[in-house]
Design a protein around this motif. Structure first.
Motif, PDB file in Angstrom:
ATOM      1  N   CYS A  73       0.949  -1.138  -0.030  1.00  0.00           N
ATOM      2  CA  CYS A  73      -0.103  -0.093  -0.102  1.00  0.00           C
ATOM      3  C   CYS A  73       0.840   1.184  -0.087  1.00  0.00           C
ATOM      4  CB  CYS A  73      -1.029  -0.106   1.184  1.00  0.00           C
ATOM      5  SG  CYS A  73      -0.271   0.103   2.848  1.00  0.00           S
ATOM      6  N   GLY A  74       1.968   1.047  -0.031  1.00  0.00           N
ATOM      7  CA  GLY A  74       2.899   2.192  -0.121  1.00  0.00           C
ATOM      8  C   GLY A  74       3.423   2.912   1.318  1.00  0.00           C
ATOM      9  N   VAL A  75       3.536   2.135   2.242  1.00  0.00           N
ATOM     10  CA  VAL A  75       3.931   2.833   3.444  1.00  0.00           C
ATOM     11  C   VAL A  75       5.415   2.016   3.734  1.00  0.00           C
ATOM     12  CG1 VAL A  75       3.706   2.890   6.081  1.00  0.00           C
ATOM     13  CG2 VAL A  75       1.764   3.344   4.523  1.00  0.00           C
ATOM     14  N   THR A  76       6.305   2.789   4.072  1.00  0.00           N
ATOM     15  CA  THR A  76       7.758   2.017   4.600  1.00  0.00           C
ATOM     16  C   THR A  76       7.562   1.687   5.882  1.00  0.00           C
ATOM     17  OG1 THR A  76       8.861   3.747   3.033  1.00  0.00           O
ATOM     18  CG2 THR A  76       9.966   2.602   4.632  1.00  0.00           C
ATOM     19  N   VAL A  77       7.962   0.425   6.200  1.00  0.00           N
ATOM     20  CA  VAL A  77       7.857  -0.267   7.284  1.00  0.00           C
ATOM     21  C   VAL A  77       9.421  -0.694   7.913  1.00  0.00           C
ATOM     22  CG1 VAL A  77       7.071  -2.171   8.989  1.00  0.00           C
ATOM     23  CG2 VAL A  77       5.464  -1.002   7.157  1.00  0.00           C
ATOM     24  N   LEU A  78       9.708  -0.182   9.182  1.00  0.00           N
ATOM     25  CA  LEU A  78      11.071  -0.511   9.711  1.00  0.00           C
ATOM     26  C   LEU A  78      11.012  -1.024  10.978  1.00  0.00           C
ATOM     27  CD1 LEU A  78      12.876   2.922   8.835  1.00  0.00           C
ATOM     28  CD2 LEU A  78      13.023   0.811   7.570  1.00  0.00           C
ATOM     29  N   LEU A  79      11.962  -2.078  11.202  1.00  0.00           N
ATOM     30  CA  LEU A  79      11.938  -2.637  12.456  1.00  0.00           C
ATOM     31  C   LEU A  79      12.552  -1.891  13.348  1.00  0.00           C
ATOM     32  CD1 LEU A  79      11.798  -5.418  13.830  1.00  0.00           C
ATOM     33  CD2 LEU A  79      13.948  -6.162  13.247  1.00  0.00           C
ATOM     34  N   ALA A  80      11.898  -1.998  14.465  1.00  0.00           N
ATOM     35  CA  ALA A  80      12.312  -1.424  15.829  1.00  0.00           C
ATOM     36  C   ALA A  80      11.812  -2.265  16.939  1.00  0.00           C
ATOM     37  CB  ALA A  80      12.098   0.105  15.901  1.00  0.00           C
ATOM     38  N   ALA A  81      12.193  -1.816  18.295  1.00  0.00           N
ATOM     39  CA  ALA A  81      11.392  -2.688  19.192  1.00  0.00           C
ATOM     40  C   ALA A  81      11.257  -2.115  20.517  1.00  0.00           C
ATOM     41  CB  ALA A  81      12.265  -3.948  19.484  1.00  0.00           C
ATOM     42  N   GLU A  82      10.496  -2.297  21.501  1.00  0.00           N
ATOM     43  CA  GLU A  82      10.427  -1.857  22.846  1.00  0.00           C
ATOM     44  C   GLU A  82      11.013  -2.867  23.647  1.00  0.00           C
ATOM     45  OE1 GLU A  82       7.224   0.695  25.678  1.00  0.00           O
ATOM     46  OE2 GLU A  82       6.302  -0.561  23.944  1.00  0.00           O
ATOM     47  N   PHE A  83      12.112  -2.546  24.350  1.00  0.00           N
ATOM     48  CA  PHE A  83      12.767  -3.350  25.200  1.00  0.00           C
ATOM     49  C   PHE A  83      12.396  -2.915  26.658  1.00  0.00           C
ATOM     50  CE2 PHE A  83      15.319  -4.641  21.600  1.00  0.00           C
ATOM     51  CZ  PHE A  83      16.030  -6.059  22.348  1.00  0.00           C
ATOM     52  N   ARG A  84      12.397  -4.088  27.502  1.00  0.00           N
ATOM     53  CA  ARG A  84      12.335  -3.937  28.848  1.00  0.00           C
ATOM     54  C   ARG A  84      13.373  -4.918  29.586  1.00  0.00           C
ATOM     55  NH1 ARG A  84       6.603  -4.077  32.184  1.00  0.00           N
ATOM     56  NH2 ARG A  84       6.428  -2.175  31.160  1.00  0.00           N
ATOM     57  N   PHE A  85      13.894  -4.565  30.501  1.00  0.00           N
ATOM     58  CA  PHE A  85      15.067  -5.279  31.169  1.00  0.00           C
ATOM     59  C   PHE A  85      14.445  -5.675  32.699  1.00  0.00           C
ATOM     60  CE2 PHE A  85      16.802  -2.197  28.079  1.00  0.00           C
ATOM     61  CZ  PHE A  85      17.366  -3.045  27.233  1.00  0.00           C
ATOM     62  N   PRO A  86      15.439  -6.633  33.012  1.00  0.00           N
ATOM     63  CA  PRO A  86      14.603  -7.359  34.233  1.00  0.00           C
ATOM     64  C   PRO A  86      14.888  -6.367  35.424  1.00  0.00           C
ATOM     65  CG  PRO A  86      15.976  -9.161  33.050  1.00  0.00           C
ATOM     66  CD  PRO A  86      16.152  -7.537  32.065  1.00  0.00           C
ATOM     67  N   ASP A  87      15.901  -5.343  35.410  1.00  0.00           N
ATOM     68  CA  ASP A  87      16.157  -4.827  36.730  1.00  0.00           C
ATOM     69  C   ASP A  87      15.163  -3.773  36.968  1.00  0.00           C
ATOM     70  OD1 ASP A  87      16.971  -3.420  34.057  1.00  0.00           O
ATOM     71  OD2 ASP A  87      18.909  -2.657  34.949  1.00  0.00           O
ATOM     72  N   TYR A  88      14.410  -3.225  35.967  1.00  0.00           N
ATOM     73  CA  TYR A  88      13.528  -1.962  36.218  1.00  0.00           C
ATOM     74  C   TYR A  88      12.246  -2.419  35.228  1.00  0.00           C
ATOM     75  CZ  TYR A  88      16.626   0.388  39.303  1.00  0.00           C
ATOM     76  OH  TYR A  88      17.542   0.968  40.046  1.00  0.00           O
ATOM     77  N   SER A  89      11.031  -1.680  35.554  1.00  0.00           N
ATOM     78  CA  SER A  89       9.893  -1.864  34.646  1.00  0.00           C
ATOM     79  C   SER A  89       9.967  -0.879  33.521  1.00  0.00           C
ATOM     80  CB  SER A  89       8.399  -1.847  35.385  1.00  0.00           C
ATOM     81  OG  SER A  89       8.491  -0.846  36.094  1.00  0.00           O
ATOM     82  N   ASN A  90      10.929  -0.228  33.464  1.00  0.00           N
ATOM     83  CA  ASN A  90      11.092   0.883  32.457  1.00  0.00           C
ATOM     84  C   ASN A  90      10.974   0.181  30.885  1.00  0.00           C
ATOM     85  OD1 ASN A  90      11.692   2.482  34.254  1.00  0.00           O
ATOM     86  ND2 ASN A  90      13.752   2.845  33.890  1.00  0.00           N
ATOM     87  N   ASP A  91      10.528   1.134  29.950  1.00  0.00           N
ATOM     88  CA  ASP A  91      10.578   0.664  28.369  1.00  0.00           C
ATOM     89  C   ASP A  91      11.357   1.525  27.618  1.00  0.00           C
ATOM     90  OD1 ASP A  91       8.290  -1.280  28.521  1.00  0.00           O
ATOM     91  OD2 ASP A  91       6.932   0.147  29.144  1.00  0.00           O
ATOM     92  N   TYR A  92      11.962   1.017  26.569  1.00  0.00           N
ATOM     93  CA  TYR A  92      12.905   1.703  25.762  1.00  0.00           C
ATOM     94  C   TYR A  92      12.981   1.287  24.405  1.00  0.00           C
ATOM     95  CZ  TYR A  92      15.242   2.452  30.271  1.00  0.00           C
ATOM     96  OH  TYR A  92      15.559   2.786  31.777  1.00  0.00           O
TER      97      TYR A  92
END
Length: 233
Positions: A80-99
């Motif tokens: 359909c003409g939309v560029t799609v790129l791979l990224a990710a939302e990481f969370r690590f065991p030490d805190y419940s933060n998202d990156y």
């Protein structure tokens, strides 16, 4: 010069437990709403690899499940003409933060099964060695912890998720005071989020390399929604 309207924070039903819209349905919706580029930031953390840790599936199978949303979105985007790129939302065991991480590749995922078990400090070292941009998502949402800025490149200064108060004004000021990249995203999980914000990059983006360059040079502007979500600032 052609500009690029981008979504930097997007989840699919295929690869995120919290996603309520399939990539098949959501990418055409982005096209309809004027987006040129969508970064798929499905969740990548300890809880998503239970089957691998208990031996039910192989690591390559686990990665395949993590990539299903991205691969589906890319196929539909190509159609359909939309560029799609791979990224990710990481969370690590030490805190419940998202990156939000931009620059992760399928090869990195396959070659490094330890990534979801690292601390933020350890992942920061990996990111620097592998040219990955690390942005703390919604840093002032309830439950998040502010970490030393040496571990990140920026923060999500504007998050328009309709069900969470990200205290965006505080996040924007924090980015300014600490000279951090200030990004924005809809944090798309369900249809109402499509009323959210856009990121306008100056120039064309066709690859992860282009995206990282634009983020680091801060060559973009945030377009906030006319009608912000009721739970946001």
């Amino acid at each position: 010069m052609q500009n690029t309207v981008c979504e930097l924070h997007f989840h699919t039903m295929e690869s995120s437990y919290c996603g309520h819209v399939s990539a098949v349905d959501s990418i055409p919706l982005y096209k309809k709403n004027g987006y040129d580029l969508v970064c798929v930031t499905d969740h990548y953390n300890y809880d998503y690899f239970t089957e691998y840790r208990n031996g039910s599936i192989s690591w390559s199978q686990a990665v395949k499940k993590r990539l299903l949303g991205y691969e589906t979105a890319k196929r539909v985007g190509d159609e359909c003409g939309v560029t799609v790129l791979l990224a990710a939302e990481f969370r690590f065991p030490d805190y419940s933060n998202d990156y939000l991480v931009y620059g992760i590749t399928p090869e990195m995922m396959l070659d490094h099964p330890e990534l979801h078990e690292l601390t933020l400090s350890e992942f920061s070292d990996f990111a620097k060695k592998n040219d990955i941009v690390v942005i703390q998502a919604h840093p002032f949402r309830y439950g998040q912890t502010i970490m030393p800025v040496k571990y990140i490149d920026g923060v999500e200064a504007y998050n328009s998720h309709p069900l969470h108060n990200a205290h965006n004004a505080v996040a924007e000021k924090y980015a300014e005071l600490n000279n951090l990249i200030a990004t924005a995203g809809q944090d798309f999980h369900q249809y109402p989020a499509m009323l959210g914000c856009k990121t306008l990059f100056h120039g064309e983006i066709r690859s992860l390399s282009d995206l990282k360059t634009k983020l680091r040079s801060r060559d973009f502007e945030i377009i906030k929604p006319e009608h912000p979500a009721i739970y946001n600032d």
